[in-house]
Design a protein around this motif. Sequence first.
Motif, mmCIF file in Angstrom:
data_model
loop_
_atom_site.group_PDB
_atom_site.id
_atom_site.type_symbol
_atom_site.label_atom_id
_atom_site.label_comp_id
_atom_site.label_asym_id
_atom_site.label_seq_id
_atom_site.Cartn_x
_atom_site.Cartn_y
_atom_site.Cartn_z
ATOM 1 N N GLN A 1 -2.481 4.713 -12.122
ATOM 2 C CA GLN A 1 -3.831 5.113 -11.721
ATOM 3 C C GLN A 1 -3.881 6.580 -11.323
ATOM 4 N N ALA B 1 3.216 -2.711 -7.541
ATOM 5 C CA ALA B 1 2.334 -1.757 -6.872
ATOM 6 C C ALA B 1 2.749 -0.320 -7.176
ATOM 7 N N PHE C 1 2.164 1.721 -3.441
ATOM 8 C CA PHE C 1 1.071 2.200 -4.285
ATOM 9 C C PHE C 1 0.935 3.720 -4.155
ATOM 10 N N PHE D 1 0.827 -1.207 0.000
ATOM 11 C CA PHE D 1 0.000 0.000 0.000
ATOM 12 C C PHE D 1 0.863 1.259 0.000
ATOM 13 N N LEU E 1 1.498 0.394 -10.693
ATOM 14 C CA LEU E 1 0.036 0.481 -10.697
ATOM 15 C C LEU E 1 -0.428 1.781 -10.049
ATOM 16 N N GLY E 2 0.188 2.136 -8.926
ATOM 17 C CA GLY E 2 -0.180 3.367 -8.239
ATOM 18 C C GLY E 2 0.099 4.597 -9.071
#
Length: 429
Positions: free
Chosen positions: A106, A99, A48, A45, A102-103
């Motif tokens: 997005q 991650a 991310f 997290f 991806l973070g």
Amino acid sequence: MGAAMRRIQAGNALTAFGIGFTVPFLYIYVAQVRNLGSMAATSAFVAFALGALVALPFTGRIIDRRGPVPVVMGAAVAASAGALSLGLSTGPVPILLSALALGAGQAVMQPALATMIVWCSTPSTRTRAFALQFFMQNLGLGIGGLIGGQIVDVAHPGSFTLLFGIEAVMFLVLAGVIATVRMPHAPSIKDAVPRDPSQAGGGWKRMLRHQAMVKLLVLGFVVFFACYGQFESGLAAFGTEAAGISPSTLGFALAANTGAIVVAQFVVLRLVEKRRRSRVIALVGLIWTGAWLIAGFSGLGHGSAVMAAAAFVTTYALFGIGEAMLSPTLAPLVADLAPEGSVGQYNSAFALVKQMALALGPLGVPLGAGVPMLYIGVFVVVSLGIAWLALRLGKQLTPAQDNPSLLKGAPVAPAAPVAVAKAAEPASV
């Protein structure tokens, strides 16, 4: 709604559907399915969020120079690669790198898609366009999470690989849809050059001299920290530790939040689109103050378990109503404040503030779990602060910025980066 706007909204909804497949299950995937433990899941997290914080400061200038379409497509491809890699990774390092990608992907999509909506709308239609975007996002996330929950099986890692694969495909679908969009303005390098000599200088420096935008950024940070930053962290900890809420009830509360948004969005829109934005945001602060007080009641232990659960679910539903009121106010206001050639910069700055607030949201967990009534008291004050900050912001806005319905009936040019009202130019501090 024109063809370009329809495609933007459709691509946005499909992406939200893909994200909904994976976000609720990321912790379980890393900690249990890959057997890497809670620390590795927490680190995923963090990675991310770090990807978003690293990418966003550079995003706005690129959007304003090259246009939002190639930025959305590039970010979608990067996010697709990150999602697919995450579904195939088994070790901590590949998971963290996935991650991160991806973070970043997005996060970059958010201001780029927002800029596309701005370019395809006018100040008088922008409120409804952003409300529709928020509605489609929540609908997509809700449906994606519901279907994803029926597919996942902790005993079968392949089920999670399938989820991440579906998410990766949805990002590629977004890229394909956006590639077909014909924007009303063809961007070029010269569009990033301010036409007013007084606006010359670095984008960030110039923006930080804009009093109204700085106040909006501060307000945005407080809003996102007090609401979104607490949903799955501090407020969840308060509910389970102080109020004795079961995980299933927490799931119902999250569903109530999404349901309130989906049901109330267009009802609320009719009520707010002809009213001053600053006062609508102030009203949200008061509604959320009530929500926190109701949450506090659920943790007092004076009623039955059913009453506590009902109060907690009501809290999340009230947050959803507030979110439905914010969607047609905050994002369009960012666009209406942006000067010539800086819509992407302003959208990226607002997205960055949101990511910072979300990253700091878990700081509420120790208070929510350990000192629950102090936690409630702090966020009651914070919510009242939202109302105060909104009213202060209203004094910095022009009548048209605060109430775009005043523009209806007047001729308004399409909101391309070179067609922003002079009233939105930054004021010196």
